[in-house]
Each structure stands twice: as structure tokens, then as C-alpha cells.
Scaffold this active site. Structure first.
Site, PDB file in Angstrom:
ATOM      1  N   ASP A 187      -9.348 -30.480 -20.685  1.00 14.80           N
ATOM      2  CA  ASP A 187      -9.675 -31.480 -21.710  1.00 14.80           C
ATOM      3  C   ASP A 187      -9.392 -32.866 -21.129  1.00 14.80           C
ATOM      4  OD1 ASP A 187      -8.849 -33.328 -24.096  1.00 14.80           O
ATOM      5  OD2 ASP A 187      -9.988 -31.711 -24.998  1.00 14.80           O
ATOM      6  N   ASN A 211     -15.141 -43.778 -24.936  1.00  8.94           N
ATOM      7  CA  ASN A 211     -16.391 -43.991 -25.654  1.00  8.94           C
ATOM      8  C   ASN A 211     -16.324 -45.213 -26.552  1.00  8.94           C
ATOM      9  OD1 ASN A 211     -18.167 -42.001 -24.759  1.00  8.94           O
ATOM     10  ND2 ASN A 211     -17.291 -40.448 -26.107  1.00  8.94           N
ATOM     11  N   ASP A 222     -20.570 -40.509 -20.864  1.00  8.13           N
ATOM     12  CA  ASP A 222     -21.438 -39.495 -20.246  1.00  8.13           C
ATOM     13  C   ASP A 222     -21.214 -39.452 -18.740  1.00  8.13           C
ATOM     14  OD1 ASP A 222     -22.425 -39.013 -22.739  1.00  8.13           O
ATOM     15  OD2 ASP A 222     -24.321 -40.070 -22.437  1.00  8.13           O
ATOM     16  N   GLU A 233     -15.466 -33.067 -24.797  1.00  9.29           N
ATOM     17  CA  GLU A 233     -14.856 -33.353 -23.490  1.00  9.29           C
ATOM     18  C   GLU A 233     -14.078 -32.155 -22.966  1.00  9.29           C
ATOM     19  OE1 GLU A 233     -11.954 -34.995 -26.612  1.00  9.29           O
ATOM     20  OE2 GLU A 233     -14.090 -34.617 -26.365  1.00  9.29           O
TER      21      GLU A 233
END
Length: 777
Positions: free
Chosen positions: A236, A244, A253, A279
Site C-alpha cells: 500500500d 492526488n 497515476d 493504491e
């Protein structure tokens, strides 16, 4: 098998898969086509024996047909593409031999041979798997056939015709057929492969998606050798949301793509790497825990070297080694638990799944940590003890205790209870699967000491534990070693994630073989639905407590009676949970519920409370229902009786020759009248209905079915009951009317007119709150 052009299928593995797929598709078609050819050959043999002239022994011809048939029978079992092609070549050669035998001694053999030389290669062309097989088989067929032809003197014009048929028509047609079908199969396979790849791939990172990862992992675990070791790694990205939010999704991304590249670089082609979602990533590798921890540490260091605008990327890792009999979902759950612990411990680190705090399948007597406490036995778990509380279940018809649900509780050293919301809350140190298995050992040890000898024990079980490989055998062993009978244990599948319905259905069969009964908990909430019940087929269904308080829209009538009736028809006994008031107990009895459970009947406790007081409560509930049923019936009858009287008067008027409007004039003025109608012997409406005051009442808009004319109503109980009791005005139970979308009651009367029997009736609006319903409805 020969390969096709690498220009179209550059990957040898893909080419091999294409040929294997073609073999699967062609096998049934080839079997049918070649079997038909055997039949055609036998017909030719029969025709040949009708022609004068010397002929070879029939035995040779039949032997040829037998060889052809054996080759056909071999096709369904062929696994190799090379062997499939060899059978095709052999089949063609045997056909040529059969043709030679069949034409021996004929004056005009060419008339028999030429059609076969053209038709056989053309019909066989689509069946060849590869161009190499096609060209090899066709060349050998024509070579053998030409030897047959060259032995026969041919006139010049006949020779030209033969070569024209074969070279100009037969050979080109067979080439077009084969190459065309081959290209079609290849393009279809490439498209199918591309779609399968897209369905299994995460579009952003190019890794496997969750579905493909789990499917591949299940295959690997299914074929795992006893000595093989396999581990899972959960990854993770730390603080990904801030990336983000602060720098935009494009940078997020990019980070996902870079992390995916690191995972791919650090693993081998034998490992599975997937983006599970968001993620989170997962890796499945063929190695033990130590090797997986080293790999995870390398990945952590490589990810830490990736720069982000405000520093460097980091990720947390959870690692778990597969245990024998464990499903992929349980393995991933344990890796996820280790990942949570890594994140709670400060992130950017690797944590391994905890070893089981206890072997829950060992008898208590063999465990030194099992401690006597009060009326039961308690077990040390982290910083508290595990104990059992038992809540009774009563058979309402028998008015007695028939079972007890075992509920796991935590107890501190000073005897105070740990709140369930704290005890079962997700946390890094909590292994839910181990706690679930431990609860079974705790409950069985305490149940043997506390429960009456003939009572059921309800054991809660998580779906992931329920479907774990081998757990049915292990639990049966634990039950018997605890001095309990499996026939007295009901496994109550909790409403939770962790297993598909198919897996639970298969697992249920394994538990039943040991004598366990199966129950499904909390039907009507979350994952529980009717499809789940019909697939698992539990012996008992425990209804969610809210269902006992659920009512129909508008009329506020309870839905419990209908739901219980549905489950009984499906062959399942019904338990209602959450009975907390006398009114709910009365409703449970009236609804024909089999078993009841709730605070009114007994709270969970270590000690089993005497049941006599509850027996009296249940008996009182039966008395209330018996007294109320007559009263309810009287109220309902008094409400519909005026409509019965008016309907009989309307029937008399119709028999005297009055038209419908006049006959129903009085009845149509009654307050609850929606409409008056006449049905013929087949249940179709005669003429128009006469509307009443309730006709225009606002209700559901059901325009396509609002007009009853043209429909058949002889399947409705109000029609059938009237026909069974001619001359008697009968009132139906409330039903949902198609015409108005409201609960209605129909009063109907079968009348014999001169021409035929008819049913006249009036539909009454029964949607108003407080109206009496028939007893049992």
C-alpha cells in the site's frame, strides 16, 4: 503440429494456445463429418455390390470401413495436435484404399472415383488444423489417387476433364476453404485472447487486476505440492491521497505506474503481481516467509528511491505465508492484517503476519492456558480472556428451550467485560480467522459443562472459516474430542464477506456429511438474500431482527407471516431474532415461526437461566392469539357483511333482467366500493365495470394493466371460491389489485343465468389504516 506464420502469431506460446484451442473447436466437427463419411462409404459399398462384374471380397471393404470408424472414435480422446493431424492423414489414405477396392473390376471406375477425388479434399479442407497438415494430407491423398488413376487407360478428352475437375476445381476450392477457415479461426482466437487480456488487466499499470489475480492464485493453490511453499505480499502506497489532492491525479497515476514497474522488476515470471485496487498491490510468489520478507524489503527500498514533489514515495508491506488448507482469501486477509500493522506502526516498513496465538483445534485439556473461571472455562487472548455466553432459543410450538447460541465475550482480569465493539474491531494485532476458530474451541469446552444434554449448540462461523479447506474434518474432530455430538451442533454462517455462494454450498455438503446442521444468520440484511439461501440450502434461517418489525407500505400490515410461509415452502425452518416485547412474541407465534430468540426470552449469560417463566410467556401468547383470532374474524365479517347483502340484491336484480348499471346502483354507492363487475365462466369481464366512490382515489399509476377488460381472472381465489360455493357471497383475503395498485378485498357470488354461469363481484378498497384483516393475514 505445424506452426503458422510468425508474422501473425509472433509469440510461440500464443501460437501453441491457438492450435490447442482450434483442436477443442474442431474435434466435435471432425467427429461428426468423418462419421458421416463412413456412412457414405458404406452406402457406396452397398451400391457397388448391386453392379455386375467381378468385385473384391466384401470382407475387405467392411474392414476398410471398420478402420475408418476406429479412427473416428479415436478423435474425441486426442489431446495432441500432431496426433490429430496424423489421424486425418491416415483417414484420407484409408479412404483412397477403400475407393480402390470399391472400383476394382468395374468397367467405368472413373465415374465412381472422380466425384470422391473432388469432394473429399474440399469437405476435409476446413477440418485440418494447420496449413502443414492440410498440404501434407492433400498431397498424399492426391498422390495415392493418381496412382489409382494412372492404372486406368483414359481417352484424351476424359483425361483433360479429369485434370480439369481436380486441378481447376478440387485443389483451388479445398485451398480456399482451408485457408479461409484457418484465417477465420485465427482472427477469432486473437480477438478472444485480446478481450481476455483486457478483462484481466489493470489499464493504468498493465498488471493483473484483482479478479485475474485471485483466479490465478486459486489455480496455483489448487495444484500446490505438499512440500511447496507460497507467500503473499500486500503493498500500500503511503499517503497516496495527499499526492492526488496536492499535486493532481496525473502525478498519482505516474506514481502508481512507477510502483508497478518496481514490483515487476523485482519479481520473476513465475510470480503473480496485481493491482488490487486504488493504491494497493499484491504479489504471490513461490517462496517461504523468509524469502518473501527479503523480497518485500528490496521492493520497499526501491520504492523509497522514487522521488515525489514533496520528498520520496514510501510504501507499507504485509507478508503472509500460505498455510495448508487455507484459501486464497484467508491468505490475503492475513497479509492485509500485517499491512495494517505496518501502517499503524509508522508506515514505510515490512510486517509479517502473526503466528496463530493458539491452535484452536486442540482440546482444552491439552492446553495449559485454559483457566477455570466461574461457571465456565476461559482462555487467555492478548490482554484479556475469552469466555462463552449462551442465549437460549425456544421452540414456540413446544414451548421449551431447544438450543443456545454461543456468543464470544472478552473478560478482563478483574471480571469486567470487554465491549464487543472493542473486542471485534479491526486492528493490527487481530487475526479474525484465528479468533473465529478459537471461539469454537472455547464454546465447545463450555457447552459440554453448561448445556442440557438434548439442546442444540449454535456456533457462529465466518464464511472464510466455513469454506477453509479441511476445516469441516478438523471441527468434527474437535467436537467429538470435546465430548459433544456433531448432530447437536448448528453452524450459523454469519453475514460477512469471505466466500462465494458456490464455495459455501460445497462446504455445507462437507459439514453435513459429519452430521452438522447449517443455519444462515441475519437473512434480510447485507449479503444475505434468497439466492444465497437456495444455493446453500440451510436447515434453519435466522431472520434479521428488523424483519419482525417490518410492515407493508400503506396498510402497515406485518410482512413476517408471508416471509415465514415462503421459507417453509423452501424446506427451511425459521428462527426470529430480536424478540424484545410481548407484542413481537405474539406476532412470531401468529406468523408460524418455529424458533424465537431475544432479550424477552433470555439474555446472553454464562449461567443458563430457568425456562419456566418463558414457557408461561409463550403459552400466554398462544392464548392471546386464540382469543384475538375470533375477535378479528368478527370485525372483518362485520365490515364486509353489508357488501355481501348488497351483492345478493344485485344478483337478484340481474336474474330479473336488470342491466348491470341498474343492478349495481346501490352497491356502487358504498364507501369502499372500487368497482362492480361481472365475469363469465372463463373469468373474463362481461361489459364494463361499474365504478364506486373509491374508484378515483389516488393510488399507484398502473396504466398498462389498469383496464381489467380482456384479462382472465379465473385463477384468482375470489373467482375459484365463488365457483366452489355457488349462491354464497364469499369475501377474499386482501390482495394487491392490478387495476388500482392498492390492497383490495373482493366479495364475489356465483350466479347461474339462463345461458351460462357467471361470477358477479365488488372490489373494495382495503388500504385505509385500521381496517380489520382476516385472522392469519
Amino acid at each position: 503440429m505445424s506452426a503458422t506464420s510468425t508474422q501473425h502469431l509472433p509469440d510461440p506460446g500464443l501460437r501453441d494456445r491457438f492450435h490447442e484451442r482450434s483442436l477443442e473447436q474442431q474435434r466435435p466437427l471432425s467427429t461428426v463429418t468423418m462419421a458421416f463419411t463412413v456412412v457414405a462409404f458404406l452406402c457406396m459399398v452397398g451400391a457397388r455390390n448391386l453392379v455386375d462384374g467381378p468385385a473384391p471380397p466384401l470382407t475387405y471393404q467392411l474392414l476398410c470401413a471398420l478402420v475408418l470408424l476406429l479412427l473416428v472414435l479415436a478423435i474425441p480422446n486426442v489431446k495432441s495436435t500432431l496426433l490429430f493431424g496424423a489421424i486425418g492423414v491416415a483417414y484420407m489414405q484409408v479412404l483412397v484404399a477403400g475407393l480402390a477396392l470399391n472400383t476394382a473390376g468395374l468397367a467405368q471406375p472413373l465415374l465412381w472415383v472422380l466425384p470422391a477425388l473432388v469432394v473429399i479434399p474440399v469437405c476435409a479442407a476446413p477440418l485440418w488444423l494447420t496449413p502443414t497438415h492440410f498440404f501434407t494430407g492433400s498431397v498424399l491423398f492426391y498422390a495415392a489417387a493418381f496412382v489409382l488413376l494412372l492404372g486406368e487407360p483414359l481417352a484424351h478428352d476424359v483425361g483433360i476433364a479429369v485434370w480439369t475437375w481436380i486441378v481447376v476445381i478440387g485443389v483451388p476450392a479445398s485451398m480456399v476453404f482451408h485457408l479461409g477457415f484457418y484465417r477465420f479461426r485465427r482472427n477469432h482466437f486473437l480477438l478472444e485472447s485480446q478481450l481476455a487480456q483486457l478483462a484481466a488487466t489493470d489499464p493504468l499499470t498493465g498488471l493483473q487486476n484483482r479478479r485475474a489475480f485471485v483466479k490465478q492464485a486459486e489455480r496455483r493453490l489448487g495444484g500446490l505440492a505438499p512440500e511447496a511453499r507460497i507467500s503473499a505480499i500486500f503493498v500500500d502506497i503511503d499517503n497516496f491521497k495527499s499526492l492526488n489532492d496536492r499535486f493532481g491525479h496525473a502525478l498519482g497515476d505516474w506514481a502508481l505506474h512507477r510502483v508497478a514497474q518496481v514490483l515487476m522488476d523485482e519479481t520473476t515470471t513465475e510470480d503473480s503481481v496485481s493491482r488490487i485496487g486504488g493504491e494497493e498491490f499484491a504479489v504471490l510468489l513461490h517462496d517461504g516467509l523468509a524469502g518473501a520478507l527479503k523480497l518485500a524489503e528490496r521492493m520497499r527500498g526501491a520504492i523509497e528511491a522514487i522521488e515525489r514533489p514533496d520528498g520520496n514515495l514510501t510504501a507499507s508491506f504485509g507478508v503472509a505465508e500460505h498455510r495448508r488448507g487455507e484459501s486464497i482469501m484467508v491468505l490475503l486477509d492475513r497479509a492485509d492484517e500485517a499491512l495494517l500493522r505496518a501502517k499503524h506502526s509508522g508506515r514505510n516498513r515490512v510486517c509479517a503476519a502473526r503466528a496463530l496465538p493458539l491452535d484452536a483445534l486442540q482440546p482444552f485439556a491439552a492446553d495449559a492456558q485454559a483457566i477455570e473461571g466461574g461457571a465456565g472455562r476461559r482462555y487467555r487472548w492478548d490482554d484479556f480472556y475469552l469466555i462463552s455466553h449462551f442465549q437460549p432459543l425456544y421452540s414456540l410450538s413446544h414451548q421449551k428451550q431447544v438450543g443456545f447460541e454461543a456468543l464470544l465475550r472478552g473478560e478482563q482480569d478483574d471480571g469486567t467485560l470487554v465491549l464487543p465493539v472493542v473486542m471485534f474491531a479491526p486492528k493490527p494485532s487481530n487475526d479474525e480467522g484465528a479468533l473465529d476458530r478459537a471461539s469454537h474451541a472455547v464454546h465447545l469446552g463450555n457447552a459440554c459443562r453448561s448445556l442440557p444434554g438434548d439442546a442444540w449448540l449454535f456456533l457462529n462461523i465466518l464464511p472464510a472459516t466455513f469454506i477453509a479447506d479441511g476445516y469441516a474434518d478438523q471441527l468434527a474432530t474437535l467436537v467429538r474430542s470435546s465430548g459433544f455430538d456433531t448432530e447437536r451442533v448448528i453452524l450459523e454462517i454469519l453475514e460477512s464477506h469471505g466466500g462465494s455462494v458456490d464455495d459455501m454450498s460445497r462446504a455445507a455438503a462437507a459439514y453435513r456429511e459429519h452430521g452438522f446442521l447449517i443455519a444462515v444468520d441475519d437473512f434480510g440484511a447485507g449479503q444475505s438474500n434468497l439466492d444465497r439461501l437456495l444455493r446453500i440450502r440451510p436447515d434453519l434461517v435466522k431472520l434479521d431482527g428488523e424483519l419482525i418489525r417490518a410492515t407493508t407500505h400503506g396498510t402497515e400490515q406485518p410482512i413476517l407471516p408471508k416471509l415465514v410461509s415462503l421459507l417453509h415452502q423452501a424446506g427451511m425452518l425459521v428462527v426470529v431474532e430480536g424478540v424484545e416485547t410481548t407484542e413481537e412474541l405474539i406476532l412470531a407465534v401468529e406468523s408460524n415461526v418455529d424458533f424465537a430468540q431475544g432479550y424477552l426470552l433470555g439474555r446472553p449469560a454464562v449461567e443458563i437461566a430457568p425456562p419456566e417463566f418463558v414457557h408461561r410467556q409463550i403459552d400466554d401468547a398462544f392464548d392471546v392469539i386464540a382469543q384475538g383470532r375470533a375477535h378479528q374474524h368478527a370485525l372483518f365479517e362485520s365490515e364486509v357483511e353489508p357488501y355481501r347483502v348488497a351483492l345478493r340484491l344485485a344478483a337478484a336484480a340481474l336474474l330479473a333482467g336488470a342491466v348491470a348499471d341498474d343492478a349495481f346502483a346501490t352497491l356502487a354507492t358504498f364507501e369502499r366500493c372500487v368497482s362492480c363487475f361481472i365475469l363469465d365462466d372463463s373469468g373474463r369481464q362481461i361489459g364494463h365495470e361499474v365504478p364506486g366512490p373509491a374508484w378515483s382515489k389516488e393510488g399507484a399509476s398502473l396504466h398498462p394493466v389498469a383496464d381489467p377488460r380482456g384479462a382472465r381472472w379465473d385463477h384468482r381465489p375470489y373467482f375459484r371460491n365463488a365457483v366452489l360455493l355457488p349462491g354464497v357471497a364469499v369475501a377474499s383475503n386482501p390482495y394487491l389489485s392490478l387495476a388500482s395498485g392498492r390492497p383490495c378485498v373482493a366479495v364475489t357470488l356465483a350466479v347461474q343465468f339462463a345461458a351460462e354461469r357467471s361470477v358477479i363481484g365488488v372490489e373494495l378498497d382495503w388500504s385505509e389504516l385500521g381496517l380489520p384483516w382476516p385472522a392469519g393475514e
